[in-house]
Structures are given as C-alpha cells and as structure tokens.
Enzyme design. Structure first.
Site, PDB file in Angstrom:
ATOM      1  N   ASP A 154       0.863  -1.168  -0.005  1.00 50.07           N
ATOM      2  CA  ASP A 154      -0.006   0.063  -0.018  1.00 50.07           C
ATOM      3  C   ASP A 154       0.998   1.249   0.008  1.00 50.07           C
ATOM      4  O   ASP A 154       0.612   2.265  -0.640  1.00 50.07           O
ATOM      5  CB  ASP A 154      -0.966   0.165   1.306  1.00 50.07           C
ATOM      6  CG  ASP A 154      -1.581  -1.217   1.218  1.00 50.07           C
ATOM      7  OD1 ASP A 154      -2.355  -1.591   0.246  1.00 50.07           O
ATOM      8  OD2 ASP A 154      -1.476  -1.991   2.396  1.00 50.07           O
TER       9      ASP A 154
ATOM     10  N   HIS B 248      -5.189  -3.308   6.033  1.00 48.90           N
ATOM     11  CA  HIS B 248      -4.899  -3.660   4.639  1.00 48.90           C
ATOM     12  C   HIS B 248      -6.199  -4.005   4.301  1.00 48.90           C
ATOM     13  O   HIS B 248      -6.738  -5.033   4.051  1.00 48.90           O
ATOM     14  CB  HIS B 248      -3.829  -4.824   4.578  1.00 48.90           C
ATOM     15  CG  HIS B 248      -3.898  -5.081   3.284  1.00 48.90           C
ATOM     16  ND1 HIS B 248      -3.203  -4.332   2.308  1.00 48.90           N
ATOM     17  CD2 HIS B 248      -4.278  -6.390   2.523  1.00 48.90           C
ATOM     18  CE1 HIS B 248      -3.114  -4.862   1.170  1.00 48.90           C
ATOM     19  NE2 HIS B 248      -3.950  -6.163   1.249  1.00 48.90           N
TER      20      HIS B 248
HETATM   21  N1  LIG Z   1      -0.964  -8.269   2.132  1.00 44.49           N
HETATM   22  C1  LIG Z   1      -0.755  -7.889   1.004  1.00 44.49           C
HETATM   23  O1  LIG Z   1      -0.689  -6.704   0.595  1.00 44.49           O
HETATM   24  C2  LIG Z   1      -1.272  -8.680  -0.123  1.00 44.49           C
HETATM   25  C3  LIG Z   1      -1.204  -8.464  -1.281  1.00 44.49           C
HETATM   26  C4  LIG Z   1      -1.696  -9.389  -2.354  1.00 44.49           C
HETATM   27  C5  LIG Z   1      -2.125 -10.735  -1.860  1.00 44.49           C
HETATM   28  N2  LIG Z   1      -2.169 -11.075  -0.770  1.00 44.49           N
HETATM   29  C6  LIG Z   1      -2.720 -12.201   0.162  1.00 44.49           C
HETATM   30  O2  LIG Z   1      -1.697 -13.169  -0.124  1.00 44.49           O
HETATM   31  C7  LIG Z   1      -2.093 -14.531  -0.098  1.00 44.49           C
HETATM   32  C8  LIG Z   1      -1.410 -15.333  -1.206  1.00 44.49           C
HETATM   33  O3  LIG Z   1      -1.504 -14.671  -2.671  1.00 44.49           O
HETATM   34  P1  LIG Z   1      -1.120 -15.481  -3.745  1.00 44.49           P
HETATM   35  O4  LIG Z   1      -1.527 -14.988  -5.160  1.00 44.49           O
HETATM   36  O5  LIG Z   1       0.230 -15.990  -3.639  1.00 44.49           O
HETATM   37  O6  LIG Z   1      -2.239 -16.824  -3.585  1.00 44.49           O
HETATM   38  P2  LIG Z   1      -2.040 -18.176  -4.412  1.00 44.49           P
HETATM   39  O7  LIG Z   1      -3.404 -19.042  -4.251  1.00 44.49           O
HETATM   40  O8  LIG Z   1      -1.318 -18.194  -5.560  1.00 44.49           O
HETATM   41  O9  LIG Z   1      -0.992 -18.999  -3.357  1.00 44.49           O
HETATM   42  C9  LIG Z   1      -1.494 -19.417  -1.912  1.00 44.49           C
HETATM   43  C10 LIG Z   1      -0.909 -20.626  -1.687  1.00 44.49           C
HETATM   44  O10 LIG Z   1      -0.799 -20.966  -0.391  1.00 44.49           O
HETATM   45  C11 LIG Z   1      -1.233 -22.514  -0.200  1.00 44.49           C
HETATM   46  N3  LIG Z   1      -1.983 -22.646   1.091  1.00 44.49           N
HETATM   47  C12 LIG Z   1      -3.087 -22.645   1.452  1.00 44.49           C
HETATM   48  N4  LIG Z   1      -3.399 -23.032   2.628  1.00 44.49           N
HETATM   49  C13 LIG Z   1      -2.147 -23.268   3.200  1.00 44.49           C
HETATM   50  C14 LIG Z   1      -1.761 -23.800   4.303  1.00 44.49           C
HETATM   51  N5  LIG Z   1      -2.614 -23.860   5.668  1.00 44.49           N
HETATM   52  N6  LIG Z   1      -0.276 -23.671   4.817  1.00 44.49           N
HETATM   53  C15 LIG Z   1       0.309 -23.512   3.728  1.00 44.49           C
HETATM   54  N7  LIG Z   1       0.208 -23.365   2.508  1.00 44.49           N
HETATM   55  C16 LIG Z   1      -1.244 -22.962   2.183  1.00 44.49           C
HETATM   56  C17 LIG Z   1      -1.936 -22.636  -1.512  1.00 44.49           C
HETATM   57  O11 LIG Z   1      -1.862 -23.853  -1.693  1.00 44.49           O
HETATM   58  C18 LIG Z   1      -1.473 -21.975  -2.500  1.00 44.49           C
HETATM   59  O12 LIG Z   1      -0.232 -22.474  -3.024  1.00 44.49           O
HETATM   60  C19 LIG Z   1      -3.549 -14.255  -0.288  1.00 44.49           C
HETATM   61  O13 LIG Z   1      -4.375 -14.416   0.920  1.00 44.49           O
HETATM   62  C20 LIG Z   1      -3.689 -12.899  -0.814  1.00 44.49           C
HETATM   63  O14 LIG Z   1      -5.043 -12.280  -0.475  1.00 44.49           O
HETATM   64  C21 LIG Z   1      -1.882  -9.839   0.232  1.00 44.49           C
END
Ligand SMILES: NC(=O)c1ccc[n+]([C@@H]2O[C@H](COP(=O)([O-])OP(=O)(O)OC[C@H]3O[C@@H](n4cnc5c(N)ncnc54)[C@H](O)[C@@H]3O)[C@@H](O)[C@H]2O)c1
Length: 416
Positions: free
Chosen positions: A226, A254
């Site tokens: 952000d 966030h």
């Molecule tokens: N804070 C921020 O600024 C921000 C920005 C973008 C995305 N995000 C968040 O980050 C997270 C990941 O995003 P992404 O695009 O990499 O998603 P993604 O779906 O590509 O990857 C998530 C991975 O987590 C794994 N996973 C699910 N449950 C799990 C568990 N209990 N233990 C270990 N691994 C597990 C899944 O198998 C998947 O491979 C999402 O929650 C997204 O909303 C946060």
C-alpha cells in the site's frame, strides 16, 4: 559448484512430528497421530524433506565465502503460490538479505500443493544461487518452522464465491492459529514474522496470540504494498521520481479503510501538499486510488498482484535489516500496545516505523495527526477491533460477537 541432495533422516522427522502431535494441530495430527497404516506413514515421510539441498562448503573457494555471515533460516508458507513464485528467487539471489548473507529456505505448502512445491524446489535448485545453502519442503508447520529466523506467512485460502469477510476471517484464522502454535514451538525465539495472507492484520494478530514465546513486537502484517502504491501515485501526480518521496505512511488495516497519509508525506523534502496544491485530489482521488488499487489491477489482469507484492515483501524485510534514512519511515502493521497515537492496544495496526537495521523497529512518534487523519484512523481501528471480535475464539478471548456478518465489505474484491 559441488552440492549434494540428501533424503532427510527419518528418525528426526518422526521425533519432532510426535512431539508436535501432543500439542494440538489437526494438520499434524492427521499425518502422524493415530497408529498409521503403512501408506500414511510413507506419505508423512515423503511430505517433508524430499529435497534437502546442501552445498559442500568444505571444498569451496574461501575467497568467495570467507566474508559470509552465518546462514539464516527463512520459512515461507504458501511457497508454491503466485507471490512466492517471485519472492523466493529474490530471497535466494541475495538482493533482500544481502550479498554476504547465505540462507536456508524452508518451504511450507498445503496437502494439495505438495507436487507443485517439489517443482518449486527443483526450480530453486536449477537456479544455482551460491547463497542458497539449503532448500527443504514440507506440509507440517512444526517441521518447516524449525529454528526459523524469519517466517514469511503468505499461504492462505482465497475467498470463494459468495463468501463473506467474516467467513474468510474464520477460514484463514484457523490456519494462522495452527501456524502460530507451530511458530511458538519450533521457530527461533527471536523469529521475525511477516504475514501476507489476507486478512493479514488479523491473521498476524492470531499468529501472535498463539505464539507467546515469541516477542509480540516481532509480528508484522504487510502494508508495504500500500505504501509503494501511494508513492507511485504521488510520483505520477507530481512528476518527481519516486525516490524523492519520503515519510509516506499507511495507517490501519490492509483493507479499503486503510489511510494513506498525505498529510506527513514529503516530496523532495517538502510537504507533499506544498508540491501538489490540490486538496480535493488528495482526499477524493489519491486516497481511494491507493486503497482500491488491488481491485483495479484484478479487473485489468484477472488476478491479484503477485510480482509487486513480492517486491513489497522484499522491501519490508530490507526496511528491518537496513537503517532507515534520517527523518524517513516505512509502513508496517505491528502490535499497537503503547503506541504514541492513542490507537487502542491489542491490534495489529499499520504505523509509520523506523529501524536501526537490526531487525527491530520503533513506531515514529513525530507524525502530525490532523482531524481528517484522526477520523480515518479511527474508522480503520474500529474495523480491526470488529475483526478481532470475530476471531476471539481463536485468540483465547472470551465473549466476542462478530458484527461483520452482513456488514459493508471493505476488502478489495478478489484481493483475499
Ligand atoms: N498483504 C498484501 O499486501 C497482499 C497483497 C496481495 C495478496 N495478498 C494475499 O496473499 C495471499 C497469497 O496470495 P497468492 O497470490 O500467492 O495466492 P495463491 O493462491 O497463488 O497461493 C497461495 C498458496 O497458499 C497455499 N496454502 C493454502 N493454505 C495453506 C496452508 N494452510 N499452509 C500452507 N500453504 C497454504 C496454497 O496451496 C497456495 O499454493 C492471499 O491471501 C492474498 O490475498 C496479500
């Protein structure tokens, strides 16, 4: 370069997994608790340590490694997901922790992503990064967090169709409760934790409350993306390069209640409001544009930000391991206990912070909070308090009632 790939010793795995079993989590219990049939036992064995890459340092050219620091252990969850696909290679290259900092990567995936995780490990191996001393993978957080100096908690489940924020809080909250307990048990006592998986502030709170052996101060929720988005907008509007922008703080959650603080931001050392003399733009365009940037990107691209998120995780780490420039700050969601701005205690709240570069930080105490800022900050604080009440059962708090059910959705669509 000499290296060997070894199967992990099964005895060590069995010992730790059994210890973990007695302490709770469903994930671990499923794998090893009951007298397991042979097939399950094999699966458990293979679920961790299929890859363990260790370089033979004995025969290495000392001129290369003499100045290197002690290897640090970095655990990453959601390691086969989109964000990790960018981040892991930045970590292994040395551009985050430094070119003299060898690292061991300990990667956690879910049962469903096990195969993909092996693929990630293969990609890392084939990249031949000299600073990457070891790669291990697994699905048991008690194992994967073992002695971790850093835990980058990215893994979370995405929101399904029709799912409310309250449901997401519950679903992902359970993951962070289990993983918080695992951190408490297995990670280094001074492990630094950065939570990325959404809703990241409250997930970080849950992990922190379930890890009393690790200092509360060590838990962060990622709001650096952000901040970077806000800097980008100020640069575009002012026509100045983004490196001239400082003191760009994000306050609060966030979510769309976040507060990008233009009041204290500087461009070329001057107040941003002296350079961009357009208060209507700040309040009606800049603020929502930053808060809604994730959703806008999804509309264009069909998926949520991954590369820029990985960059912002790298920035967040660098901000803790390098000293903050005098007068500047970085944004990170941290425990609000005793903060100088009157935000209630017990929330993971984004503040302007600074660091000496030792992995620790302090909240900056010299930011001007005018009435506009105060009202916005309070709204984000109220939202975080409500989120906390929704997950009270996951943090050992009695009596919370979730008032977010059916409430206005303040999460960027598709971001969670
Ligand atoms: N804070 C921020 O600024 C921000 C920005 C973008 C995305 N995000 C968040 O980050 C997270 C990941 O995003 P992404 O695009 O990499 O998603 P993604 O779906 O590509 O990857 C998530 C991975 O987590 C794994 N996973 C699910 N449950 C799990 C568990 N209990 N233990 C270990 N691994 C597990 C899944 O198998 C998947 O491979 C999402 O929650 C997204 O909303 C946060």
């Amino acid at each position: 370069m000499a290296f060997s790939m070894k199967q992990r010793a099964n005895t060590g795995l069995a010992r730790k997994a059994t210890a973990a079993t007695s302490r709770v989590p469903a994930m671990v219990v499923r794998a090893v608790a009951a007298p397991a049939p042979p097939a399950a036992a094999t699966e458990t064995k293979n679920a961790f340590g299929v890859f363990r890459l260790s370089y033979d340092t004995q025969n290495e050219d000392p001129s290369l490694t003499r100045s290197w620091k002690k290897t640090i252990k970095v655990a990453v969850t959601g390691a086969s997901g989109n964000i990790s696909n960018h981040l892991l290679f930045m970590l292994a290259s040395g551009e985050v922790y430094g070119k003299d900092q060898p690292i061991a990567l300990q990667l956690l995936g879910s049962e469903r992503s096990k195969e993909a995780l092996e693929g990630v490990a293969m990609e890392l191996e084939d990249s031949l990064y000299p600073l990457l001393r070891e790669v291990s993978i697994g699905t048991d957080p008690y194992e994967v967090f073992g002695d971790a100096d850093w835990a980058l908690m990215i893994g979370a489940k995405p929101r399904g169709p029709g799912m409310e924020r309250a449901d997401l809080l519950q679903q992902n909250g359970e993951i962070f409760q289990v993983q918080g307990r695992a951190l408490n048990e297995s990670a280094s006592r001074n492990c630094k934790v950065i939570v990325v998986g959404n809703p990241c502030n409250t997930n970080a709170l849950i992990a922190m409350e379930n890890a009393p052996n690790i200092p509360r101060k060590n838990f962060h929720a990622l709001t650096r993306l952000d901040e970077n988005r806000a800097k980008c907008q100020l640069a575009l509007k002012s026509g100045k390069f983004y490196t001239s922008i400082s003191r760009m703080a994000i306050w609060g959650n966030h979510s769309t209640t976040q507060v990008p603080d233009y009041v204290n931001a500087r461009i070329g050392g001057m107040p941003a409001t002296d350079i961009i003399r357009d208060m209507k733009w700040f309040r009606e365009e800049f603020t929502p544009k930053v808060a809604l940037r994730g959703g806008a990107l999804i509309k264009k691209w069909g998926r949520s930000s991954a590369a820029s998120t990985a960059v912002s995780v790298a920035d967040a780490i660098r901000s803790l391991v390098t000293p903050t420039a005098p007068g500047d700050c970085f944004s990170t969601g941290v425990i609000s206990d005793g903060n100088p701005y009157g935000v209630r205690d017990g929330l993971i709240f984004s503040f302007p912070c600074r660091s000496k570069g030792d992995g620790d930080y302090e909240i900056c105490d010299n930011f001007l909070v005018d009435e506009w800022l105060r009202n916005k900050i309070r709204a984000s604080e109220d939202e975080l308090q409500k989120e906390k009440e929704c997950v009270s059962h996951l943090i050992g708090m009695m009596g919370g009632a979730c008032s977010l059910r059916g409430a206005e959705d303040t999460t960027v669509p598709g971001e969670v």
